[in-house]
Design a protein around this motif. Structure first.
Motif, PDB file in Angstrom:
ATOM      1  N   PHE A  39      94.584  47.106  52.803  1.00 10.59           N
ATOM      2  CA  PHE A  39      94.085  47.247  51.427  1.00 10.59           C
ATOM      3  C   PHE A  39      94.258  45.933  50.669  1.00 10.59           C
ATOM      4  CE2 PHE A  39      95.004  48.110  46.911  1.00 10.59           C
ATOM      5  CZ  PHE A  39      93.765  48.619  46.548  1.00 10.59           C
ATOM      6  N   VAL A  40      93.165  45.480  50.101  1.00  5.46           N
ATOM      7  CA  VAL A  40      93.202  44.272  49.265  1.00  5.46           C
ATOM      8  C   VAL A  40      92.911  44.705  47.839  1.00  5.46           C
ATOM      9  CG1 VAL A  40      92.200  42.006  48.825  1.00  5.46           C
ATOM     10  CG2 VAL A  40      92.404  42.849  51.183  1.00  5.46           C
ATOM     11  N   PRO A  41      93.919  44.642  46.965  1.00  3.98           N
ATOM     12  CA  PRO A  41      93.716  45.101  45.584  1.00  3.98           C
ATOM     13  C   PRO A  41      92.671  44.247  44.881  1.00  3.98           C
ATOM     14  CG  PRO A  41      95.786  43.902  45.783  1.00  3.98           C
ATOM     15  CD  PRO A  41      95.270  44.108  47.168  1.00  3.98           C
ATOM     16  N   PRO A  42      91.902  44.871  43.978  1.00  6.16           N
ATOM     17  CA  PRO A  42      90.891  44.098  43.250  1.00  6.16           C
ATOM     18  C   PRO A  42      91.552  43.040  42.358  1.00  6.16           C
ATOM     19  CG  PRO A  42      91.153  46.293  42.300  1.00  6.16           C
ATOM     20  CD  PRO A  42      91.926  46.294  43.570  1.00  6.16           C
ATOM     21  N   THR A  43      90.803  42.010  42.045  1.00  5.03           N
ATOM     22  CA  THR A  43      91.322  40.932  41.188  1.00  5.03           C
ATOM     23  C   THR A  43      91.578  41.486  39.798  1.00  5.03           C
ATOM     24  OG1 THR A  43      89.998  39.343  42.429  1.00  5.03           O
ATOM     25  CG2 THR A  43      90.861  38.623  40.306  1.00  5.03           C
ATOM     26  N   PRO A  44      92.788  41.268  39.251  1.00  2.99           N
ATOM     27  CA  PRO A  44      93.095  41.756  37.896  1.00  2.99           C
ATOM     28  C   PRO A  44      92.100  41.216  36.879  1.00  2.99           C
ATOM     29  CG  PRO A  44      95.070  40.992  39.007  1.00  2.99           C
ATOM     30  CD  PRO A  44      93.923  40.585  39.859  1.00  2.99           C
ATOM     31  N   SER A  45      91.773  42.042  35.886  1.00  2.00           N
ATOM     32  CA  SER A  45      90.774  41.657  34.879  1.00  2.00           C
ATOM     33  C   SER A  45      91.173  40.389  34.135  1.00  2.00           C
ATOM     34  CB  SER A  45      90.565  42.799  33.880  1.00  2.00           C
ATOM     35  OG  SER A  45      91.799  43.169  33.273  1.00  2.00           O
ATOM     36  N   GLU A  46      92.488  40.214  33.893  1.00  2.00           N
ATOM     37  CA  GLU A  46      92.906  39.008  33.174  1.00  2.00           C
ATOM     38  C   GLU A  46      92.626  37.743  33.977  1.00  2.00           C
ATOM     39  OE1 GLU A  46      96.741  41.111  34.659  1.00  2.00           O
ATOM     40  OE2 GLU A  46      94.795  41.639  33.793  1.00  2.00           O
ATOM     41  N   ASP A  47      92.735  37.867  35.283  1.00  2.00           N
ATOM     42  CA  ASP A  47      92.426  36.710  36.139  1.00  2.00           C
ATOM     43  C   ASP A  47      90.939  36.401  36.130  1.00  2.00           C
ATOM     44  OD1 ASP A  47      95.086  36.597  36.739  1.00  2.00           O
ATOM     45  OD2 ASP A  47      94.896  37.410  38.780  1.00  2.00           O
ATOM     46  N   ILE A  48      90.119  37.462  36.106  1.00  2.00           N
ATOM     47  CA  ILE A  48      88.664  37.269  36.042  1.00  2.00           C
ATOM     48  C   ILE A  48      88.289  36.577  34.734  1.00  2.00           C
ATOM     49  CG2 ILE A  48      86.434  38.438  35.947  1.00  2.00           C
ATOM     50  CD1 ILE A  48      87.630  40.626  37.718  1.00  2.00           C
ATOM     51  N   PHE A  49      88.880  37.056  33.600  1.00  2.00           N
ATOM     52  CA  PHE A  49      88.582  36.443  32.306  1.00  2.00           C
ATOM     53  C   PHE A  49      89.025  34.982  32.270  1.00  2.00           C
ATOM     54  CE2 PHE A  49      88.894  40.954  30.536  1.00  2.00           C
ATOM     55  CZ  PHE A  49      87.512  41.094  30.509  1.00  2.00           C
ATOM     56  N   ALA A  50      90.187  34.709  32.900  1.00  2.00           N
ATOM     57  CA  ALA A  50      90.693  33.342  32.919  1.00  2.00           C
ATOM     58  C   ALA A  50      89.750  32.433  33.716  1.00  2.00           C
ATOM     59  CB  ALA A  50      92.091  33.312  33.537  1.00  2.00           C
ATOM     60  N   GLU A  51      89.202  32.980  34.808  1.00  2.21           N
ATOM     61  CA  GLU A  51      88.268  32.194  35.627  1.00  2.21           C
ATOM     62  C   GLU A  51      86.980  31.925  34.857  1.00  2.21           C
ATOM     63  OE1 GLU A  51      85.996  32.430  39.971  1.00  2.21           O
ATOM     64  OE2 GLU A  51      87.497  33.940  39.416  1.00  2.21           O
ATOM     65  N   ILE A  52      86.498  32.951  34.125  1.00  3.31           N
ATOM     66  CA  ILE A  52      85.279  32.780  33.316  1.00  3.31           C
ATOM     67  C   ILE A  52      85.501  31.727  32.243  1.00  3.31           C
ATOM     68  CG2 ILE A  52      83.746  33.917  31.666  1.00  3.31           C
ATOM     69  CD1 ILE A  52      84.137  36.508  33.275  1.00  3.31           C
ATOM     70  N   LYS A  53      86.673  31.782  31.592  1.00  2.04           N
ATOM     71  CA  LYS A  53      86.978  30.817  30.533  1.00  2.04           C
ATOM     72  C   LYS A  53      87.040  29.399  31.094  1.00  2.04           C
ATOM     73  CE  LYS A  53      90.294  29.866  26.838  1.00  2.04           C
ATOM     74  NZ  LYS A  53      91.549  30.292  26.180  1.00  2.04           N
ATOM     75  N   ALA A  54      87.622  29.267  32.293  1.00  2.00           N
ATOM     76  CA  ALA A  54      87.713  27.945  32.915  1.00  2.00           C
ATOM     77  C   ALA A  54      86.327  27.409  33.250  1.00  2.00           C
ATOM     78  CB  ALA A  54      88.567  28.034  34.179  1.00  2.00           C
ATOM     79  N   LEU A  55      85.428  28.293  33.696  1.00  2.00           N
ATOM     80  CA  LEU A  55      84.058  27.888  34.007  1.00  2.00           C
ATOM     81  C   LEU A  55      83.312  27.459  32.749  1.00  2.00           C
ATOM     82  CD1 LEU A  55      83.079  30.631  36.624  1.00  2.00           C
ATOM     83  CD2 LEU A  55      83.415  28.200  37.064  1.00  2.00           C
ATOM     84  N   GLU A  56      83.546  28.191  31.636  1.00  2.00           N
ATOM     85  CA  GLU A  56      82.904  27.836  30.373  1.00  2.00           C
ATOM     86  C   GLU A  56      83.371  26.469  29.891  1.00  2.00           C
ATOM     87  OE1 GLU A  56      83.946  31.122  27.898  1.00  2.00           O
ATOM     88  OE2 GLU A  56      82.177  32.317  28.461  1.00  2.00           O
ATOM     89  N   GLU A  57      84.678  26.211  30.035  1.00  2.00           N
ATOM     90  CA  GLU A  57      85.215  24.910  29.620  1.00  2.00           C
ATOM     91  C   GLU A  57      84.650  23.787  30.482  1.00  2.00           C
ATOM     92  OE1 GLU A  57      89.404  25.444  29.887  1.00  2.00           O
ATOM     93  OE2 GLU A  57      89.564  26.564  27.988  1.00  2.00           O
ATOM     94  N   GLU A  58      84.492  24.082  31.796  1.00  2.00           N
ATOM     95  CA  GLU A  58      83.930  23.075  32.708  1.00  2.00           C
ATOM     96  C   GLU A  58      82.474  22.799  32.343  1.00  2.00           C
ATOM     97  OE1 GLU A  58      83.116  22.411  37.511  1.00  2.00           O
ATOM     98  OE2 GLU A  58      84.163  24.204  36.796  1.00  2.00           O
ATOM     99  N   GLU A  59      81.746  23.856  31.952  1.00  2.00           N
ATOM    100  CA  GLU A  59      80.352  23.688  31.557  1.00  2.00           C
ATOM    101  C   GLU A  59      80.252  22.829  30.295  1.00  2.00           C
ATOM    102  OE1 GLU A  59      76.443  26.434  30.465  1.00  2.00           O
ATOM    103  OE2 GLU A  59      78.466  27.238  30.199  1.00  2.00           O
ATOM    104  N   THR A  60      81.141  23.073  29.328  1.00  2.00           N
ATOM    105  CA  THR A  60      81.133  22.291  28.094  1.00  2.00           C
ATOM    106  C   THR A  60      81.370  20.813  28.379  1.00  2.00           C
ATOM    107  OG1 THR A  60      81.969  24.188  26.831  1.00  2.00           O
ATOM    108  CG2 THR A  60      82.240  22.012  25.839  1.00  2.00           C
ATOM    109  N   THR A  61      82.318  20.541  29.272  1.00  2.00           N
ATOM    110  CA  THR A  61      82.623  19.155  29.637  1.00  2.00           C
ATOM    111  C   THR A  61      81.420  18.488  30.290  1.00  2.00           C
ATOM    112  OG1 THR A  61      84.955  19.705  29.967  1.00  2.00           O
ATOM    113  CG2 THR A  61      84.148  17.674  31.008  1.00  2.00           C
ATOM    114  N   LEU A  62      80.753  19.193  31.189  1.00  2.00           N
ATOM    115  CA  LEU A  62      79.578  18.645  31.872  1.00  2.00           C
ATOM    116  C   LEU A  62      78.439  18.388  30.900  1.00  2.00           C
ATOM    117  CD1 LEU A  62      79.548  20.881  35.087  1.00  2.00           C
ATOM    118  CD2 LEU A  62      80.076  18.445  34.956  1.00  2.00           C
TER     119      LEU A  62
END
Length: 593
Positions: free
Chosen positions: A561-584
């Motif tokens: 069994f592989v537990p699903p990724t916690p929602s807070e981790d998903i939000f953190a990944e989305i936020k990091a992607l948004e910040e990377e997009e802003t920088t680009l």
């Protein structure tokens, strides 16, 4: 056995020789398609090898044949005398050989046919299976017959014993077969199993006896019921010789594809083995080895192939019960692989025989309790024949990417293994190929094989690792895989929610009939009390309909069994992607959008 080292037995010199021979196919361009080159190259290689090794005794054989014919001796008696004169299991009594054929370009077809007919029957059988007479006419009509014979008579085609040993010739021939197989691309697996899989099978087959064979040698018999080009038998013999030079093995095989049978028989003759033990025919409907028993059986039978054309013969034999091969039951008509499993079980030497056989996942679980497939599993498990089952990686075979399994069947289990079955998950134990061949994208390296064999030998519940490679082993009692399928009835209820009785017995509501599969190692009444009655208080069993079934839920037993990724981790990944997009965007436009 180090597979990486063994693979190099097909040395650069051997591969170079095979490549030179294969280059002769350049003269076939236009007349043949690339995947058809083997129809000419393989039989011509057989003929030239035989021509070269028979050369020292050729004149004596021709002379002896003339004498015997003058005496009116029947062919059957002549055959033995001429074989004795040639010094081999075969001979050629024609006045022609490859060199003399070149002396008469205008009569090349007629003379070549005379040369072909001069061979002993075992060689002519090979050529008949190859349908080589058709190829002779095709080459002659295409004006390449003389050129091909000329090329085989050049230095690149020199296959005399002084140039090439029997062992090396076997490797060269196998290399040519491999090239022929690969030219079919996705069809290669129909008659060619890669050596890495076979090496694992041979290691597992001999593992319990390896130390004894190393110390004392051995004399064994081996059988492949679907031998293809006979590589499995060759690799098994190679394995035993690798352990002890004094080991001997008599190989037997059956094959129903004419061309691959011809390759197998030719390979045996080329290596100086007894080709008479290679038999042609359909194993299921025309068993050539009825009554035989073998020390080792190694086979990769077809799976997912129906047995409709063998139906009558198989069903007739099944009526013999356990006096025949199919006493335990018959699988679904759509897949005959378990029939091959039963064929192997019947032919294992009592008290000694061991079999390694490839099966796909359906043999583990298809078929309900009481079905033929379930009854076959019941038989091999309750008779304590299943020693281990190894799940292989996907994408390992040329012609399929599905999950496959090696079943180890034994009639001589060690004391610690009696009453138990070892399951080994080696699905993650592989190395990726640099170049795919058909569906084959991964290999079993020597490290992979060592890890799997180590897990088998250890016979415990454990995980084995070597770098990124991982193998997991689990051991179960035989009864773990059995279950009783019981019929659960629900009574018709009156308006007060109480069962309606008739002669004191509840009347079943047929629309609500259900079943439960209860492990053999659990008490049925306790199971129903715990798992059914809390949800259906009036449920009861019709024990007359009980059926015993067996299945091996391999995937479920190794599921992680592989537990699903916690929602807070998903939000953190989305936020990091948004910040990377802003920088680009800043770097691209020089300002913030």
């Amino acid at each position: 056995m180090n597979i990486d080292k063994i693979e190099k037995q097909t040395t650069e010199n051997i591969r170079a020789k095979a490549n030179l021979i294969w280059e002769i196919a350049t003269h076939l361009v236009g007349l043949y398609k690339p995947h058809e080159y083997g129809k000419v190259i393989l039989p011509m290689t057989v003929l030239k090898r035989f021509d070269d090794i028979l050369a020292p005794t050729k004149e004596a054989v021709v002379k002896k044949a003339e004498e015997l014919q003058a005496q009116g001796m029947i062919p059957a008696l002549m055959d033995g005398i001429l074989s004795q004169t040639s010094g081999y299991q075969f001979y050629n009594k024609s006045k022609f050989d490859f060199k003399k054929l070149l002396a008469e370009p205008d009569n090349i077809e007629e003379n070549f046919e005379d040369y072909i007919h001069g061979f002993s029957e075992n060689v002519q059988d090979i050529l008949t299976r190859f349908k080589f007479a058709d190829e002779i006419k095709t080459m002659n009509s295409g004006n390449v017959l003389y050129v091909v014979i000329q090329e085989f008579n050049s230095e690149k085609g020199d296959m005399s014993l002084g140039k090439i040993t029997s062992a090396d010739m076997g490797y060269i021939f196998e290399e040519l077969v491999r090239k022929f197989s690969e030219s079919y691309d996705e069809q290669a697996g129909a008659h060619f199993t890669s050596r890495d899989i076979i090496y694992l099978m041979t290691e597992l087959l001999v593992a319990p006896e390896k130390d004894n064979i190393k110390a004392h040698g051995c004399s064994k018999t081996a059988y492949d019921m679907t031998m293809g080009t006979s590589q499995m038998l060759g690799c098994l013999e190679e394995k035993l010789k690798d352990i002890n030079d004094n080991a001997t093995v008599d190989c037997f095989g059956q094959e129903f594809n004419p061309e691959t049978f011809a390759i197998a028989k030719a390979d045996m003759l080329i290596k100086g083995s007894n080709a008479s033990r290679m038999m042609y025919g359909d194993t299921l409907s025309d068993d050539k080895f009825s009554g035989y028993e073998f020390d080792y059986i190694i086979s990769n039978p077809p799976f997912g192939i129906d047995w409709k054309k063998e139906r009558t013969a198989v069903q007739d034999e099944a009526k013999l019960g356990y006096d025949g091969r199919f006493g335990p039951g018959l699988p679904a008509i759509s897949d005959g692989q378990m029939l091959f499993l039963l064929n192997g079980v019947k032919k294992l030497k009592e008290g000694a025989g061991r079999m390694a056989i490839i099966q796909n996942g359906s043999s583990l679980f298809t078929g309900d309790a009481g079905s033929g497939a379930s009854e076959i599993r019941r038989y091999v498990i309750t008779e304590d024949l299943v020693e281990a089952i190894v799940q292989l990686p996907t994408d390992l075979f040329y012609n399929t990417g599905i999950s496959t399994y090696i079943w180890l069947i034994s009639k001589n289990k060690s004391d610690e293994r009696k009453g138990k079955i070892q399951l080994i998950d080696a699905s993650k134990c592989f190395e990726k190929r640099r170049k795919n061949i058909g569906n084959k994208r991964v290999d079993l390296s020597s490290n992979c094989i060592d890890l799997i064999v180590n897990a088998y030998n250890d016979f415990s519940n454990d995980t084995y690792q070597n770098g990124d490679l991982s193998v997991e082993s689990k051991v179960f009692d035989n009864d773990y895989f059995g279950y009783t399928k019981v019929t659960v009835l629900t009574p018709i209820l009156d308006e007060n929610g109480q069962p309606i009785l008739k002669k004191g017995k509840p009347q079943p509501d047929k629309a609500k009939t259900d079943t439960e599969s209860i492990p053999l190692n659990e008490d049925i009444d306790e199971f129903i009390k715990k798992n059914v009655l809390p949800y259906n208080e009036f449920a009861y069993l019709d024990r007359k309909k009980d059926k015993i079934g067996y299945e091996i839920p391999f995937t479920r037993l190794f599921y992680k069994f592989v537990p699903p990724t916690p929602s807070e981790d998903i939000f953190a990944e989305i936020k990091a992607l948004e910040e990377e997009e802003t920088t680009l965007m800043k770097e691209l436009f020089g300002k913030e959008n």
